[in-house]
Design an enzyme around this catalytic site. Sequence first.
Site, PDB file in Angstrom:
ATOM      1  N   ARG A 132       0.842  -1.191   0.000  1.00 35.34           N
ATOM      2  CA  ARG A 132       0.000   0.000   0.000  1.00 35.34           C
ATOM      3  C   ARG A 132       0.882   1.247   0.000  1.00 35.34           C
ATOM      4  O   ARG A 132       1.877   1.339   0.723  1.00 35.34           O
ATOM      5  CB  ARG A 132      -0.921   0.007   1.233  1.00 35.34           C
ATOM      6  CG  ARG A 132      -2.076  -0.992   1.140  1.00 35.34           C
ATOM      7  CD  ARG A 132      -3.066  -0.577   0.059  1.00 35.34           C
ATOM      8  NE  ARG A 132      -4.182  -1.508  -0.099  1.00 35.34           N
ATOM      9  CZ  ARG A 132      -4.244  -2.477  -1.001  1.00 35.34           C
ATOM     10  NH1 ARG A 132      -3.213  -2.671  -1.811  1.00 35.34           N
ATOM     11  NH2 ARG A 132      -5.300  -3.246  -1.101  1.00 35.34           N
TER      12      ARG A 132
ATOM     13  N   GLU B 172      -3.032   8.034  -5.983  1.00 35.43           N
ATOM     14  CA  GLU B 172      -3.132   7.345  -7.260  1.00 35.43           C
ATOM     15  C   GLU B 172      -4.298   7.896  -8.074  1.00 35.43           C
ATOM     16  O   GLU B 172      -5.372   8.127  -7.515  1.00 35.43           O
ATOM     17  CB  GLU B 172      -3.309   5.844  -7.039  1.00 35.43           C
ATOM     18  CG  GLU B 172      -2.112   5.215  -6.329  1.00 35.43           C
ATOM     19  CD  GLU B 172      -2.229   3.697  -6.169  1.00 35.43           C
ATOM     20  OE1 GLU B 172      -3.231   3.117  -6.665  1.00 35.43           O
ATOM     21  OE2 GLU B 172      -1.351   3.096  -5.538  1.00 35.43           O
TER      22      GLU B 172
ATOM     23  N   HIS C  57       0.104   0.588 -10.623  1.00 41.42           N
ATOM     24  CA  HIS C  57      -0.729  -0.289  -9.792  1.00 41.42           C
ATOM     25  C   HIS C  57      -1.299  -1.437 -10.623  1.00 41.42           C
ATOM     26  O   HIS C  57      -2.508  -1.601 -10.773  1.00 41.42           O
ATOM     27  CB  HIS C  57      -1.850   0.493  -9.112  1.00 41.42           C
ATOM     28  CG  HIS C  57      -2.354  -0.202  -7.875  1.00 41.42           C
ATOM     29  ND1 HIS C  57      -2.854   0.481  -6.783  1.00 41.42           N
ATOM     30  CD2 HIS C  57      -2.428  -1.522  -7.540  1.00 41.42           C
ATOM     31  CE1 HIS C  57      -3.217  -0.386  -5.844  1.00 41.42           C
ATOM     32  NE2 HIS C  57      -2.960  -1.604  -6.292  1.00 41.42           N
TER      33      HIS C  57
END
Length: 325
Positions: free
Chosen positions: A237, A266, A285
């Site tokens: 994370r 993000e 990601h």
Amino acid sequence: MKKKVILYRTLPEAELARLRDAFDVIEFADLKNANQVDFLTELSTADGLIGAGLPLGAQQLDSATQLKAISTISVGTDAFDLDYLSARSIPVMHTPTVLTETTADTIFTLILCTARRAIELDRFVRQGEWTKSVGVEQFGSNVHGKTLGILGMGRIGSAVARRGHHGFGMNIQYYNTSAKPQAEQEFGAKKVSFEELIETSDFICSVLPYTEQTDKLFNKEAFAKMKSSAFFINGGRGKTVDEAALIEALKHNVIKGAGLDVYEKEPLPSSSELIGLDNVVLFPHIGSATHETRYAMAQCAVDNLINALNGDLSQNCANLRQLNQ
């Protein structure tokens, strides 16, 4: 009468058809400010909720008085207040098993790319700079035989350890809240403290979840304790890392490099200084982003919601312990 379910993420056609067979489905595949009111209105009479990527707390869910189950198309449950939902006896279902191997592939790709400077040297070739045999300026670092420190020895951490130990002869050490005897037996993994891991590992690989305890765990002090030859890999994370501190560590060669698939914010802002650094590999990601795995996640999430609304919480319930207290 079918139970009413709100879908707020696009599903493959076959899985959408299964969902429609089981429930009365109201779709919000592209949630924007313009349709937030409609979403909350429909949610107020919904029995189930399925989707991903949208933070949903008490403010949004207080009016959902008939809600009986939530299914997220992800392994992470950061978007939900599990304590709040557990107090309301609402199970949160997730997909922890189907993405393990794919995410471990991604993390190990980051390890290899950072060590061998793959992205940087790809640009070197494409930009026409390869005009003679490479010299020390282009050399990378070995992966085989090095020490891999894994923070979070769960499913994904164990899959990364398996790749490192069996594929590259790496020495495995790990930091985890509990001992993992199977990893110790299969990979020769050694359980160590956080400080020992970051001080002695050649590759510091985090797959930790985000909690109050892990918030900015990797800060200026942590990076200062790492070897100057170390590589930091984050596949867990983004908010476990103080990004400003990492940038400074990379700029001033406090550590050798980093490989990131997750970020504090993000998508990563185009203004981020990370983008201008050669000694960091940046993925958008993509941990579970393969056709096969994303389909399996959607399939699992639909199964989870069907099971939960039928009263079966035996598999993939993220807050089962809280519900049983």
